[in-house]
Design an enzyme around this catalytic site. Sequence first.
Site, PDB file in Angstrom:
ATOM      1  N   HIS A 133       0.773  -1.231   0.000  1.00 16.91           N
ATOM      2  CA  HIS A 133       0.000   0.000   0.000  1.00 16.91           C
ATOM      3  C   HIS A 133       0.807   1.284   0.000  1.00 16.91           C
ATOM      4  O   HIS A 133       0.213   2.368  -0.005  1.00 16.91           O
ATOM      5  CB  HIS A 133      -0.949   0.001   1.193  1.00 16.91           C
ATOM      6  N   HIS A 134       2.139   1.211   0.035  1.00 18.63           N
ATOM      7  CA  HIS A 134       2.939   2.440   0.092  1.00 18.63           C
ATOM      8  C   HIS A 134       3.377   2.952  -1.284  1.00 18.63           C
ATOM      9  O   HIS A 134       3.771   4.119  -1.396  1.00 18.63           O
ATOM     10  CB  HIS A 134       4.190   2.235   0.946  1.00 18.63           C
ATOM     11  N   ALA A 135       3.361   2.105  -2.300  1.00 18.39           N
ATOM     12  CA  ALA A 135       3.839   2.544  -3.613  1.00 18.39           C
ATOM     13  C   ALA A 135       2.997   3.713  -4.125  1.00 18.39           C
ATOM     14  O   ALA A 135       1.773   3.702  -4.033  1.00 18.39           O
ATOM     15  CB  ALA A 135       3.793   1.382  -4.607  1.00 18.39           C
TER      16      ALA A 135
END
Length: 393
Positions: A133-135
């Site tokens: 979920h950080h990209a």
Amino acid sequence: MSGGAVLMWDEAVTGYDFGAGHPMDPVRLSLTMGLVEAYGLTRAPGLTVRAAPAAGDSTLRLVHRQDYIDTVRRVSADPLVADGSYGLGTEDDPAFAGVHEVSALIAGQSVGAAEAVWNGEALHGVNFAGGLHHAMPGSAAGFCIYNDAALAVARLLELGARRVAYLDVDVHHGDGVQAAFWDDPRVLTVSLHEHPRALFPGTGWPEESGGPQAEGSAVNVALPPGTGDAAWLRALHAVVPELLAEFRPEVLVTQHGADTHAEDPLAHLALSLDAQRAAAEAAHGWAHEHCDGRWLALGGGGYAVVDVVPRSWTHLVGIAAGAPVPPESEVPEEWRRTVYARTGQAAVPMRMTDGRETLWKSWQDDGYDPGDAADQAVLATRRAVFPAHGLLP
């Protein structure tokens, strides 16, 4: 809609490997699938196991910029060209051969599960290799290359979904998914995480509540370090159900990072396996209550790769499959032998529970405690976003 669940699995996803010593050890994926199999879940009548193809550029472009995709592909062919630009070749996201192919494969599993749920081939979809979920649209971040969670949501919108709710219970803020839909009123993103003062990525304040065209669409519950089961579950239930009832999503997408656990080495919350299981059960119930059962469940963070992650995500698969694993059940001996063979770790949890009761006080019934730090966090969130939905804080 056919009912049942689909579990996306391709052994090749274990090639998502940043190298020796990196916290994101792919053994957590193979051990999870091994435990799922040891419990016989792959033979459960309500579960189908299958693989989807890797996401192509047209799918990746639903979230990511083409120049970033081209750079990932170039680094994939020659990791030595990575210089830290686009977030590639950093300590968090080291370059490795094949990084584009395996990252696109993981994304393909989440997108494939979303398609299966939306098209009625399955009621629930699970990809525990996903939840990266950080990209960001133009860069890697926080162990994440392609944001499969955001891609799955974007694909649901492309297929015709009018409203999608995304719930992220990873210990880290779901910043990349929030960024992807910051100004899109069709997507409600809810992230329950450790406070940004204490943990990467330093975002996820309650005041981050969506863009000018989507005020109230981003919801952030920033909990203090040390928050345990009762306070965490109280916060979850104090925020999520009312928002889902008002938003009326057609699909629920949930990210189940296991790094909220007290034993996780990279963060500071104090949850048990039992609270993580309770969160998965709650998500399952909310999908049926608000989305006619349409539920896509993803993995995420989790760096206690033997003691926590496989048990947590096996519970997730069992719940989705309609064959929940009893918490008191003994961990199969064959799996414990596999753990020792793969990791050399002999001391392995014996049961699918940490022995905790998942009890909490209802916000609606018990009221706000001004002296409780977790309650302060909940109230800050409710004040920031509930009025935008016509709800009382």
